[in-house]
Design a protein around this motif. Structure first.
Motif, mmCIF file in Angstrom:
data_model
loop_
_atom_site.group_PDB
_atom_site.id
_atom_site.type_symbol
_atom_site.label_atom_id
_atom_site.label_comp_id
_atom_site.label_asym_id
_atom_site.label_seq_id
_atom_site.Cartn_x
_atom_site.Cartn_y
_atom_site.Cartn_z
ATOM 1 N N LEU A 42 -72.631 -41.981 -17.931
ATOM 2 C CA LEU A 42 -71.838 -42.407 -18.857
ATOM 3 C C LEU A 42 -71.102 -41.304 -19.866
ATOM 4 O O LEU A 42 -70.173 -41.216 -20.213
ATOM 5 N N GLU A 43 -72.189 -40.486 -20.017
ATOM 6 C CA GLU A 43 -71.817 -39.332 -20.717
ATOM 7 C C GLU A 43 -70.817 -38.232 -20.086
ATOM 8 O O GLU A 43 -70.024 -37.562 -20.828
ATOM 9 N N PHE A 44 -71.116 -38.064 -18.820
ATOM 10 C CA PHE A 44 -70.159 -37.449 -18.057
ATOM 11 C C PHE A 44 -68.881 -37.789 -18.181
ATOM 12 O O PHE A 44 -67.849 -37.210 -18.170
ATOM 13 N N VAL A 45 -68.757 -39.119 -18.027
ATOM 14 C CA VAL A 45 -67.221 -40.003 -18.129
ATOM 15 C C VAL A 45 -66.664 -39.551 -19.455
ATOM 16 O O VAL A 45 -65.278 -39.095 -19.319
ATOM 17 N N TYR A 59 -64.662 -36.971 -6.279
ATOM 18 C CA TYR A 59 -64.734 -35.393 -6.017
ATOM 19 C C TYR A 59 -65.159 -34.822 -7.488
ATOM 20 O O TYR A 59 -65.848 -33.770 -7.266
ATOM 21 N N ALA A 60 -64.978 -35.234 -8.655
ATOM 22 C CA ALA A 60 -64.813 -34.605 -10.000
ATOM 23 C C ALA A 60 -66.450 -34.750 -10.163
ATOM 24 O O ALA A 60 -67.251 -33.952 -10.292
ATOM 25 N N ALA A 61 -66.870 -35.930 -9.778
ATOM 26 C CA ALA A 61 -68.477 -36.198 -10.135
ATOM 27 C C ALA A 61 -69.400 -35.596 -8.986
ATOM 28 O O ALA A 61 -70.369 -34.976 -9.413
ATOM 29 N N LEU A 62 -68.853 -35.403 -7.841
ATOM 30 C CA LEU A 62 -69.739 -34.677 -6.559
ATOM 31 C C LEU A 62 -69.686 -32.966 -6.994
ATOM 32 O O LEU A 62 -70.643 -32.360 -6.894
ATOM 33 N N ALA A 63 -68.420 -32.692 -7.659
ATOM 34 C CA ALA A 63 -68.626 -31.372 -7.723
ATOM 35 C C ALA A 63 -69.448 -31.019 -9.299
ATOM 36 O O ALA A 63 -70.079 -29.957 -9.213
ATOM 37 N N TYR A 64 -69.263 -31.923 -10.213
ATOM 38 C CA TYR A 64 -70.039 -31.701 -11.315
ATOM 39 C C TYR A 64 -71.551 -31.643 -10.683
ATOM 40 O O TYR A 64 -72.339 -30.663 -11.415
ATOM 41 N N ASP A 65 -72.003 -32.511 -9.948
ATOM 42 C CA ASP A 65 -73.578 -32.594 -9.273
ATOM 43 C C ASP A 65 -73.849 -31.137 -8.780
ATOM 44 O O ASP A 65 -74.770 -30.503 -8.950
ATOM 45 N N ALA A 66 -72.862 -30.796 -7.919
ATOM 46 C CA ALA A 66 -73.045 -29.649 -7.142
ATOM 47 C C ALA A 66 -72.979 -28.663 -8.012
ATOM 48 O O ALA A 66 -73.993 -27.601 -7.944
ATOM 49 N N THR A 67 -72.428 -28.167 -8.944
ATOM 50 C CA THR A 67 -72.549 -27.252 -9.934
ATOM 51 C C THR A 67 -73.815 -27.218 -10.570
ATOM 52 O O THR A 67 -74.551 -26.269 -10.872
ATOM 53 N N ASN A 68 -74.350 -28.458 -10.998
ATOM 54 C CA ASN A 68 -75.365 -28.597 -11.753
ATOM 55 C C ASN A 68 -76.706 -28.376 -10.904
ATOM 56 O O ASN A 68 -77.702 -27.647 -11.619
ATOM 57 N N MET A 69 -76.662 -28.442 -9.542
ATOM 58 C CA MET A 69 -77.806 -28.029 -8.837
ATOM 59 C C MET A 69 -77.746 -26.604 -8.604
ATOM 60 O O MET A 69 -79.078 -26.390 -8.754
ATOM 61 N N VAL A 70 -76.749 -25.995 -8.703
ATOM 62 C CA VAL A 70 -76.609 -24.529 -8.421
ATOM 63 C C VAL A 70 -77.270 -23.887 -9.763
ATOM 64 O O VAL A 70 -78.142 -23.004 -9.743
ATOM 65 N N LEU A 71 -76.813 -24.421 -10.967
ATOM 66 C CA LEU A 71 -77.327 -23.853 -12.187
ATOM 67 C C LEU A 71 -78.776 -24.002 -12.292
ATOM 68 O O LEU A 71 -79.493 -23.430 -12.754
#
Length: 130
Positions: A42-45, A59-71
């Motif tokens: 909900l904070e992400f939204v 795809y925005a949510a999946l990209a957000y998670d992928a980026t945070n995994m790498v970080l």
């Protein structure tokens, strides 16, 4: 006739193009903003809407998670390519806005699948889940 190529099934275009014909359809998805099921979603939204003026799609949510995994991998495992890869490979699960992720033996991410439906012209979680 409308061209549906490239239209993500969890976007408002499903309802726009499908109209009444998609009411009640049940389909798999990878993202649904639900603070109880997916902490932080909900904070992400809210942040996404503030920045871009619209709700995020799958795809925005999946990209957000992928980026945070790498970080996370960079913070906890190191910044080299090998350190990032090693961390991701051994990661026991990453909790993101699309659910808990981990990688299998083929280096593919195991993403939780949810069932969605169109109800009263809105995409919502289906009553029954797998």
């Amino acid at each position: 006739m409308s061209d549906f190529r490239g239209v993500a099934h969890t976007t408002p275009e499903l309802i726009k193009f499908g109209g009444p014909a998609v009411e009640g359809v049940i389909f798999p998805g990878f993202y649904y903003p639900d603070g109880e099921r997916y902490p932080g979603s909900l904070e992400f939204v809210a942040a996404y809407k503030e920045k871009f003026g619209e709700e995020p799609e799958t795809y925005a949510a999946l990209a957000y998670d992928a980026t945070n995994m790498v970080l996370q991998a960079m913070r906890e495992g190191g910044v080299s390519r090998q350190a990032i890869r090693d961390y991701l490979e051994t990661m026991d699960g990453f909790s993101g806005v699309t659910g808990k992720h981990k990688f299998d033996a083929n280096h593919d991410t195991e993403v939780p699948i949810i069932l969605l439906t169109v109800k009263d012209g809105q995409i919502v979680l289906a009553e029954k889940q797998l």
